[in-house]
Design a protein around this motif. Structure first.
Motif, PDB file in Angstrom:
ATOM      1  N   VAL A 184       0.851  -1.188   0.000  1.00 43.77           N
ATOM      2  CA  VAL A 184       0.000   0.000   0.000  1.00 43.77           C
ATOM      3  C   VAL A 184       0.887   1.238   0.000  1.00 43.77           C
ATOM      4  CG1 VAL A 184      -0.132  -0.021   2.531  1.00 43.77           C
ATOM      5  CG2 VAL A 184      -1.949   1.097   1.212  1.00 43.77           C
ATOM      6  N   ALA A 185       0.394   2.298  -0.619  1.00 44.30           N
ATOM      7  CA  ALA A 185       1.158   3.543  -0.702  1.00 44.30           C
ATOM      8  C   ALA A 185       1.290   4.183   0.678  1.00 44.30           C
ATOM      9  CB  ALA A 185       0.476   4.503  -1.663  1.00 44.30           C
ATOM     10  N   THR A 186       2.471   4.722   0.989  1.00 43.83           N
ATOM     11  CA  THR A 186       2.694   5.434   2.243  1.00 43.83           C
ATOM     12  C   THR A 186       2.626   6.929   1.946  1.00 43.83           C
ATOM     13  OG1 THR A 186       5.062   5.121   1.819  1.00 43.83           O
ATOM     14  CG2 THR A 186       4.032   3.639   3.387  1.00 43.83           C
ATOM     15  N   THR A 187       1.405   7.447   1.896  1.00 46.03           N
ATOM     16  CA  THR A 187       1.190   8.839   1.487  1.00 46.03           C
ATOM     17  C   THR A 187       0.816   9.740   2.653  1.00 46.03           C
ATOM     18  OG1 THR A 187      -1.116   8.316   0.979  1.00 46.03           O
ATOM     19  CG2 THR A 187       0.469   8.168  -0.828  1.00 46.03           C
ATOM     20  N   PHE A 188       0.673   9.185   3.850  1.00 44.03           N
ATOM     21  CA  PHE A 188       0.268   9.974   5.011  1.00 44.03           C
ATOM     22  C   PHE A 188       1.261   9.695   6.133  1.00 44.03           C
ATOM     23  CE2 PHE A 188      -2.641  10.891   8.665  1.00 44.03           C
ATOM     24  CZ  PHE A 188      -2.968  12.197   8.311  1.00 44.03           C
ATOM     25  N   TYR A 189       1.135  10.475   7.208  1.00 41.15           N
ATOM     26  CA  TYR A 189       1.998  10.249   8.364  1.00 41.15           C
ATOM     27  C   TYR A 189       1.962   8.788   8.826  1.00 41.15           C
ATOM     28  CZ  TYR A 189       1.668  15.372   9.123  1.00 41.15           C
ATOM     29  OH  TYR A 189       1.706  16.728   8.990  1.00 41.15           O
ATOM     30  N   ALA A 190       3.085   8.302   9.311  1.00 39.87           N
ATOM     31  CA  ALA A 190       3.057   7.075  10.106  1.00 39.87           C
ATOM     32  C   ALA A 190       2.450   7.420  11.464  1.00 39.87           C
ATOM     33  CB  ALA A 190       4.464   6.523  10.282  1.00 39.87           C
ATOM     34  N   ALA A 191       1.843   6.444  12.113  1.00 43.19           N
ATOM     35  CA  ALA A 191       1.269   6.653  13.445  1.00 43.19           C
ATOM     36  C   ALA A 191       2.289   6.216  14.481  1.00 43.19           C
ATOM     37  CB  ALA A 191      -0.032   5.863  13.608  1.00 43.19           C
ATOM     38  N   SER A 192       2.751   7.155  15.284  1.00 49.77           N
ATOM     39  CA  SER A 192       3.835   6.848  16.216  1.00 49.77           C
ATOM     40  C   SER A 192       3.434   5.764  17.221  1.00 49.77           C
ATOM     41  CB  SER A 192       4.263   8.115  16.961  1.00 49.77           C
ATOM     42  OG  SER A 192       3.157   8.694  17.656  1.00 49.77           O
ATOM     43  N   ASP A 193       2.258   5.911  17.840  1.00 44.09           N
ATOM     44  CA  ASP A 193       1.852   4.917  18.837  1.00 44.09           C
ATOM     45  C   ASP A 193       1.546   3.579  18.177  1.00 44.09           C
ATOM     46  OD1 ASP A 193      -0.296   6.139  17.581  1.00 44.09           O
ATOM     47  OD2 ASP A 193      -1.482   6.449  19.388  1.00 44.09           O
ATOM     48  N   GLY A 194       0.982   3.603  16.964  1.00 42.36           N
ATOM     49  CA  GLY A 194       0.683   2.359  16.274  1.00 42.36           C
ATOM     50  C   GLY A 194       1.931   1.613  15.855  1.00 42.36           C
ATOM     51  N   GLN A 195       2.905   2.328  15.277  1.00 41.58           N
ATOM     52  CA  GLN A 195       4.112   1.665  14.780  1.00 41.58           C
ATOM     53  C   GLN A 195       4.986   1.186  15.923  1.00 41.58           C
ATOM     54  OE1 GLN A 195       5.646   3.442  11.279  1.00 41.58           O
ATOM     55  NE2 GLN A 195       7.640   2.436  11.360  1.00 41.58           N
ATOM     56  N   LEU A 196       5.119   2.004  16.959  1.00 44.50           N
ATOM     57  CA  LEU A 196       5.930   1.591  18.107  1.00 44.50           C
ATOM     58  C   LEU A 196       5.236   0.479  18.892  1.00 44.50           C
ATOM     59  CD1 LEU A 196       7.010   5.176  19.182  1.00 44.50           C
ATOM     60  CD2 LEU A 196       8.569   3.378  18.392  1.00 44.50           C
ATOM     61  N   GLY A 197       3.906   0.555  18.973  1.00 43.23           N
ATOM     62  CA  GLY A 197       3.161  -0.515  19.633  1.00 43.23           C
ATOM     63  C   GLY A 197       3.339  -1.842  18.924  1.00 43.23           C
ATOM     64  N   GLY A 198       3.443  -1.800  17.595  1.00 45.57           N
ATOM     65  CA  GLY A 198       3.639  -3.024  16.827  1.00 45.57           C
ATOM     66  C   GLY A 198       4.919  -3.746  17.184  1.00 45.57           C
ATOM     67  N   ILE A 199       5.966  -2.985  17.512  1.00 44.36           N
ATOM     68  CA  ILE A 199       7.245  -3.602  17.899  1.00 44.36           C
ATOM     69  C   ILE A 199       7.083  -4.347  19.219  1.00 44.36           C
ATOM     70  CG2 ILE A 199       9.633  -3.108  18.581  1.00 44.36           C
ATOM     71  CD1 ILE A 199       9.540  -0.774  16.515  1.00 44.36           C
ATOM     72  N   MET A 200       6.361  -3.737  20.153  1.00 49.04           N
ATOM     73  CA  MET A 200       6.099  -4.437  21.419  1.00 49.04           C
ATOM     74  C   MET A 200       5.247  -5.684  21.181  1.00 49.04           C
ATOM     75  SD  MET A 200       5.493  -1.538  24.365  1.00 49.04           S
ATOM     76  CE  MET A 200       4.774  -0.161  23.473  1.00 49.04           C
ATOM     77  N   LYS A 201       4.310  -5.594  20.251  1.00 50.21           N
ATOM     78  CA  LYS A 201       3.417  -6.729  20.005  1.00 50.21           C
ATOM     79  C   LYS A 201       4.141  -7.876  19.300  1.00 50.21           C
ATOM     80  CE  LYS A 201       0.177  -4.007  18.324  1.00 50.21           C
ATOM     81  NZ  LYS A 201      -1.112  -3.483  17.792  1.00 50.21           N
ATOM     82  N   VAL A 202       5.176  -7.575  18.521  1.00 50.66           N
ATOM     83  CA  VAL A 202       6.007  -8.653  17.977  1.00 50.66           C
ATOM     84  C   VAL A 202       6.654  -9.422  19.133  1.00 50.66           C
ATOM     85  CG1 VAL A 202       8.097  -9.187  16.665  1.00 50.66           C
ATOM     86  CG2 VAL A 202       6.454  -7.544  15.749  1.00 50.66           C
ATOM     87  N   TYR A 203       7.155  -8.680  20.110  1.00 49.61           N
ATOM     88  CA  TYR A 203       7.749  -9.311  21.292  1.00 49.61           C
ATOM     89  C   TYR A 203       6.718 -10.190  22.005  1.00 49.61           C
ATOM     90  CZ  TYR A 203       9.905  -9.672  25.941  1.00 49.61           C
ATOM     91  OH  TYR A 203      10.422 -10.142  27.124  1.00 49.61           O
ATOM     92  N   ARG A 204       5.527  -9.643  22.211  1.00 55.08           N
ATOM     93  CA  ARG A 204       4.458 -10.406  22.872  1.00 55.08           C
ATOM     94  C   ARG A 204       4.101 -11.669  22.092  1.00 55.08           C
ATOM     95  NH1 ARG A 204      -1.117  -7.727  22.046  1.00 55.08           N
ATOM     96  NH2 ARG A 204      -0.635  -8.623  20.002  1.00 55.08           N
ATOM     97  N   ASP A 205       3.901 -11.519  20.782  1.00 54.25           N
ATOM     98  CA  ASP A 205       3.459 -12.654  19.979  1.00 54.25           C
ATOM     99  C   ASP A 205       4.544 -13.725  19.863  1.00 54.25           C
ATOM    100  OD1 ASP A 205       1.139 -11.223  19.727  1.00 54.25           O
ATOM    101  OD2 ASP A 205       1.549 -10.515  17.694  1.00 54.25           O
ATOM    102  N   TRP A 206       5.792 -13.296  19.883  1.00 52.22           N
ATOM    103  CA  TRP A 206       6.903 -14.254  19.903  1.00 52.22           C
ATOM    104  C   TRP A 206       6.875 -15.050  21.208  1.00 52.22           C
ATOM    105  CZ3 TRP A 206      11.944 -12.638  22.415  1.00 52.22           C
ATOM    106  CH2 TRP A 206      12.867 -13.695  22.430  1.00 52.22           C
ATOM    107  N   HIS A 207       6.655 -14.366  22.321  1.00 55.98           N
ATOM    108  CA  HIS A 207       6.608 -15.061  23.605  1.00 55.98           C
ATOM    109  C   HIS A 207       5.421 -16.014  23.687  1.00 55.98           C
ATOM    110  CE1 HIS A 207       9.629 -13.515  26.618  1.00 55.98           C
ATOM    111  NE2 HIS A 207       9.969 -12.888  25.503  1.00 55.98           N
ATOM    112  N   ILE A 208       4.281 -15.607  23.180  1.00 56.38           N
ATOM    113  CA  ILE A 208       3.100 -16.473  23.234  1.00 56.38           C
ATOM    114  C   ILE A 208       3.325 -17.710  22.368  1.00 56.38           C
ATOM    115  CG2 ILE A 208       0.676 -16.647  22.504  1.00 56.38           C
ATOM    116  CD1 ILE A 208       0.329 -13.744  23.429  1.00 56.38           C
ATOM    117  N   SER A 209       3.903 -17.523  21.194  1.00 51.17           N
ATOM    118  CA  SER A 209       4.070 -18.644  20.257  1.00 51.17           C
ATOM    119  C   SER A 209       5.300 -19.486  20.562  1.00 51.17           C
ATOM    120  CB  SER A 209       4.178 -18.123  18.821  1.00 51.17           C
ATOM    121  OG  SER A 209       5.410 -17.421  18.635  1.00 51.17           O
ATOM    122  N   GLY A 210       6.333 -18.865  21.111  1.00 49.32           N
ATOM    123  CA  GLY A 210       7.604 -19.564  21.299  1.00 49.32           C
ATOM    124  C   GLY A 210       8.323 -19.843  19.989  1.00 49.32           C
ATOM    125  N   ASP A 211       7.905 -19.170  18.915  1.00 51.96           N
ATOM    126  CA  ASP A 211       8.408 -19.464  17.566  1.00 51.96           C
ATOM    127  C   ASP A 211       9.517 -18.476  17.205  1.00 51.96           C
ATOM    128  OD1 ASP A 211       8.854 -20.030  14.920  1.00 51.96           O
ATOM    129  OD2 ASP A 211       6.731 -20.107  14.356  1.00 51.96           O
TER     130      ASP A 211
END
Length: 606
Positions: free
Chosen positions: A345-372
């Motif tokens: 998708v085109a990146t034509t608008f601002y990135a969302a700071s809380d959304g993008q930074l939250g995603g990094i934390m959620k990768v950590y969470r999902d890795w811990h839940i899955s153990g993968d």
């Protein structure tokens, strides 16, 4: 026509209605449900539901009765060809589509598992209320009506099941429903001007589908196939859904908390959550009656949601895969509203700071839940690009805080460092360091930024009671607020607004306010498994301040010029922000005077 007494009990995913009337020696219970089995995403995604009617004879003599279920053809489209087709024990409401919208086709089956079911495939044809009137006449006389399937112009259909009950006897009639609407005209998102370097070669991927197609269209070929699966597996799916419900409601949590959780779990079974043909999730922010509202699995909105990663972790990981691959460009900029069908998708608008930074934390969470860890290895290069983009864009001077204007969940940009988004930054840096260390990466730079940022938020952004914002709009890399607002639907500066800018600074800030989301990143970090990324004593002080200043038992004298109907009058609620020490701007951040249920839940759970 109606039972006099009714009671309703919600026990997600079950809903029970009990009916009684002094004039009838009959107690009736209706239980509605649809499969909801944690970790079994496919069976929980079925286009199927059921109503179970249980009748008990409370009198002293035999009862002869006729059960009927009656429905107009709600699948019918203007200009289309509506039909009512047969299925064992019931009927199929059907639409073959229109010339203008051929995708408006589909089937909805309603049937019982009972032998002896009599079907009226075509109500009496006529104008006005004629079909309903004639159908009701049959019901009043306890008659049944048996008509053949209709190829066109059938206004509705009924099924009838005569039965007898002796004194004290009971009978349950299982009414099953399935649907199959394989095509839509749903498409969202702007394609990039230049094609992406890596073309998808997965034949199962939906990225080349012209429009959204629901998950079940890739698993089943017809409504009859869904119906057969539903009938065959009904008892097993019922038992597993009952097991979940019974376990959930045995919790020792207070009933208010159980109710809040259950009410929000229902969203997962609503059209707010879509699952496309290849199995990936894509979500609206919410739903209106006939359409979704606010598209794209919005990252900063879905930060708050914690049910899917724990109940359906494999589905949740598809959201991360969307964020960090098709929704992230080569610079690391994430489009916070993903395309549908999911694709670059085109990146034509601002990135969302809380959304993008939250995603990094959620990768950590999902890795811990899955153990993968193999899954983590696949994502980590993209996570690194994202982290570096966030640093370069919002913290180019390496202060450990977000200084440059940063877009966020309030649909505006905060100028200067603030507790809310800086807490996200610290959580993301901490998560990145934990993941990188596990993978043998050098995280020295990121850990230094985290330590610097933690010191800054605890000293410079803490007023002794709660975390605040230090508004800053001069001496930044970004252009002035007027220039930066160009192309943003929410922030354009009129002449009057330019005058305010000279006096108060950029529009839509919170400054010295006590923000209910003011330490949100610390909560996200906590529920992701990252404890105490900020001094817990100061975090607790902030939360006590939010409760003390922002919670109102009565809103009678509270003014809200935006959307006051969310909570008003003698209702209570948690305001998004207050300014107990003064400093409220003429135009504070939008929504600040509102009450949002989700923010109440976030603060309470924190």
């Amino acid at each position: 026509p109606r039972f006099k007494n009714a009671s309703f009990l919600a026990r997600f995913p079950f809903a029970s209605i009990e009916l009684s009337d002094e004039q009838l020696p009959l107690d009736v219970t209706i239980r509605g449900w649809s499969p909801f089995i944690p970790t079994d995403a496919d069976n929980s995604s079925l286009p199927a539901g059921a109503l179970e009617y249980t009748f008990k004879n409370t009198g002293n003599s035999k009862i002869e009765a006729v059960f009927s279920y009656n429905s107009k053809n709600f699948m019918k489209q203007s200009g289309g060809k509506a039909r009512i087709k047969p299925i064992s024990g019931g009927y199929i409401l059907s639409e073959e589509g229109t010339k203008v919208n051929p995708e408006k086709k589909g089937d909805f089956a309603i049937f019982t598992g009972e032998t002896g079911t009599i079907v009226d495939h075509c109500w009496f044809r006529g104008g006005w209320w004629d079909p309903l009137t004639i159908t009701w006449n049959s019901i009043l006389r306890a008659e049944t009506r048996n008509t053949s399937p209709a190829d066109a112009d059938a206004p509705g259909a009924s099924l009838y099941l005569p039965f007898e009950l002796g004194p004290g006897d009971s009978k349950t009639i299982r009414l099953m429903m399935t649907w199959y609407v394989p095509d839509t005209n749903l498409k969202y998102g702007q394609d990039p001007e230049k094609p992406v370097d890596e073309e998808c070669d997965d034949p199962a991927c939906s990225c080349k589908d012209p429009f959204y197609k629901p998950w079940y269209s890739g698993k089943f070929t017809s409504v009859n196939e869904v119906a057969e699966y539903w009938k065959t597996n009904y008892n097993d799916l019922l038992q597993k859904s009952e097991l979940f419900s019974a376990s959930f409601y045995k919790s020792t949590l207070p009933p208010e908390v159980i109710e809040a959780v259950a009410a929000n779990l229902t969203i997962i079974k609503s059209p707010t959550v879509l699952r496309q043909r290849d199995g990936k999730l894509w979500n609206w922010e919410g739903c209106s009656d006939n359409s979704g509202c606010c598209a794209g699995s919005c990252t900063h909105v879905w930060n708050y949601a914690q049910a899917i990663p724990h109940l359906f972790p494999k589905l949740e990981r598809t959201l991360r895969e969307t964020e960090f691959f098709p929704s992230q460009d080569s610079e690391g900029h994430q489009t916070f509203r993903s395309a549908l069908p999911i694709r670059p998708v085109a990146t034509t608008f601002y990135a969302a700071s809380d959304g993008q930074l939250g995603g990094i934390m959620k990768v950590y969470r999902d890795w811990h839940i899955s153990g993968d860890t193999e899954w983590l290895k696949k994502l980590f290069p993209q996570v690194t690009e994202s982290m570096d983009y966030c640093i370069k864009t919002w913290d180019p001077r390496s202060t450990g805080t977000l200084e440059e204007p940063h877009h966020n969940t309030y649909d505006i940009e905060f100028w200067g460092p603030d507790g809310m988004c800086t807490s996200f930054y610290l959580g993301a840096l901490k998560a990145y360091c934990e993941m990188g260390t596990h993978l043998g990466q050098d995280v020295t730079k990121y850990n230094a930024l985290y330590e610097k940022g933690r010191k800054a938020i605890e000293s410079e952004l803490y007023d002794g009671e709660y975390f605040i914002q230090k508004i800053k709009w001069e001496g930044l890399n970004s252009t002035d607020p007027v220039k930066a607002s160009e192309g943003s639907w929410s922030s354009e500066y009129s002449e009057e607004a330019r005058e305010l800018l000279k006096k108060e600074g950029p529009k839509y800030q919170y400054g010295s306010g006590c923000l209910s989301d003011g330490i949100l990143g610390a909560w996200i970090a906590g529920v992701c498994g990252l404890d105490d990324i900020i001094d817990p004593v100061k975090v607790k002080s902030h939360l006590n301040s939010v409760f003390g200043y922002n919670f109102r038992n009565d809103l009678t004298v509270h003014s809200n010029p935006q959307r006051p109907s969310y909570a008003l009058g003698n209702e209570g609620g948690l305001l998004l922000c207050s300014w107990p020490k003064g400093g409220k701007m003429s135009l504070p951040f939008v929504y600040s005077d509102e009450v949002w249920t989700g923010i109440e839940h976030q603060v309470a759970s924190h």
